[in-house]
Design an enzyme around this catalytic site. Structure first.
Site, short mmCIF file in Angstrom:
data_model
loop_
_atom_site.label_atom_id
_atom_site.label_comp_id
_atom_site.label_asym_id
_atom_site.label_seq_id
_atom_site.Cartn_x
_atom_site.Cartn_y
_atom_site.Cartn_z
N GLU A 11 1.38 1.78 7.08
CA GLU A 11 -0.13 1.84 7.23
C GLU A 11 -0.88 0.87 6.37
OE1 GLU A 11 -4.00 3.48 6.63
OE2 GLU A 11 -2.48 3.11 5.11
N GLU A 12 -0.12 0.48 5.19
CA GLU A 12 -0.95 -0.01 4.10
C GLU A 12 -0.84 -1.59 4.39
OE1 GLU A 12 -2.60 1.10 2.16
OE2 GLU A 12 -2.14 3.18 1.49
N ASP A 19 -4.70 11.78 5.63
CA ASP A 19 -4.83 10.40 4.42
C ASP A 19 -5.71 10.77 3.44
OD1 ASP A 19 -4.05 8.07 3.50
OD2 ASP A 19 -4.40 6.92 5.51
N ASP A 59 -2.06 8.09 -2.08
CA ASP A 59 -2.17 7.51 -0.90
C ASP A 59 -0.95 6.86 -0.40
OD1 ASP A 59 -2.95 6.03 1.24
OD2 ASP A 59 -4.46 4.63 0.04
N HIS A 85 -4.75 3.02 -4.65
CA HIS A 85 -4.39 1.40 -4.79
C HIS A 85 -4.29 0.99 -6.22
CE1 HIS A 85 -4.68 0.05 -0.42
NE2 HIS A 85 -4.63 1.81 -0.36
N HIS A 95 1.05 8.85 6.28
CA HIS A 95 2.20 7.61 6.08
C HIS A 95 3.18 7.52 5.13
CE1 HIS A 95 -0.53 5.26 3.59
NE2 HIS A 95 -1.40 5.64 4.12
#
Length: 359
Positions: free
Chosen positions: A214-215, A238, A181, A323, A67
């Site tokens: 996606e997030e 991912d 990510d 994140h 993504h």
């Protein structure tokens, strides 16, 4: 790094800004690499992008996707003194934000900033003992007024991204960057396209690329991309949180332990026949793998529901500190994931695909 192609790819992807809903810079990089492998490019109307690699048209239609987006922020206001209020985009824990560098992406270029933090000298005892709410944070861009900030091109609605250049670490297998990510998955998609261009004798049709958004809730790009492609089988590419750091008691996923075999998360259970197929490849090809139980979801959450159902697997790696501003991966895990993805695609002919379906 011996593989200059891979290092340049990683650098361009991880350092590009691409918060959910603002993926265009990352999409442009992906388009450049994918177009060097195939002239057949498809996109949905949200911005997910795929190259079509046509092998045997009688074989299954495989969708392999990272993504494009990363977690970040959005400008929501400008104060009279030139400080910016902001909205987190994606899943953030507020305590990783204070004093971190950010960039506001404007049409005139990037504006450097830092997320507010109060020096300990002036904190009350009460303030020291409780976390600061994200709603009380602001971004300091060094402006003296709101007018100065607006003259620099800053407006509400613009994306704000973390700052962390691609950096090799003490152990040369470990690499730090923002947005592993999921620029990991974008990079893996590019490398799959490159492999299928160089050796086009695969027994299937492969749509390889990356989704948007996606997030954020709903994993929106995966849904629209599945409508576009109508896949028979899906590989989500991912990164997942590593569990090998101090303070994590029940984590799985160790840097250097190999590709993650995600058996379960709250939104997904790997189909047993697909699990056995992938594990058999790892054991036959001596690809290191590790069992992974996830606490979050991936695009597989959405794609598996498409049509009458799409067998789906996550080909992932562990990444420390996702994140946050700076994440770390292990090159050996990346290579294990790459080997598994390529081997799986090359083995998935019509009869192998049918053997994966429920009986």
């Amino acid at each position: 790094m011996d593989n200059q192609f891979q290092w340049e790819l990683w650098k361009r992807l991880t350092e590009a800004p691409g918060v959910s809903g603002f993926e265009e810079p990352v999409r442009a990089i992906m388009r450049e690499y994918i177009e060097s492998c195939t002239e057949e490019i498809v996109m949905d109307r949200l911005g997910s992008i795929f190259g079509v690699m046509r092998g045997d048209e009688k074989g299954p239609r495989i969708m392999a996707a990272g993504h494009l987006d990363e977690v970040g922020f959005m400008v929501t206001g400008i104060s009279e003194k030139g400080f910016l209020s902001f909205q987190p985009v994606g899943g953030w824990w507020g305590q990783v934000l204070l004093a971190q560098r950010v960039r506001v992406i404007t049409p005139a270029g990037a504006v450097e900033g830092v997320i507010s933090s109060i020096p300990p000298h002036v904190l009350s005892d009460d303030q020291r003992n409780r976390p600061m709410d994200v709603r009380n944070m602001y971004i300091d861009i060094g402006a003296d007024s709101g007018e100065e900030a607006r003259k620099a091109g800053i407006r509400p609605g613009q994306q704000i991204v973390p700052v962390c250049p691609l950096t090799p670490m003490l152990n040369p297998r470990r690499v730090m960057a923002k947005a592993w990510d999921n620029r990991y998955g974008c990079s893996l998609a590019v490398e799959l396209a490159k492999e299928l261009k160089e050796r086009p004798d695969h027994p299937n049709v492969v749509y390889v690329g990356a989704t948007v958004q996606e997030e954020v809730a709903g994993m929106r790009g995966a849904k629209t991309a599945a409508e576009l492609i109508n896949p028979d089988l899906f590989f989500a590419l991912d990164a997942s949180p590593a569990g090998d750091i101090p303070g994590v008691r029940d984590g799985s996923g160790k840097l250097g332990g190999g590709v993650l075999m995600r058996l379960y998360d709250p939104s997904y259970i790997m189909p047993t026949n697909l699990r056995d197929f992938l594990i058999s490849i790892c054991e036959e090809e001596n690809i290191p793998y590790q069992i992974y139980i996830g606490k979050g979801g991936t695009d597989a959450k959405v794609v598996q529901y498409h049509g009458i159902g799409v067998p789906s697997a996550v080909i992932g790696i562990p990444s420390r500190y996702i994140h946050s501003h700076a994440a770390i991966i292990d090159r050996d895990d990346y290579e294990a994931a790459k080997r598994l993805l390529i081997a799986a695609v090359r083995k998935l002919d019509k009869s192998t695909y049918e053997s994966i379906l429920p009986r």
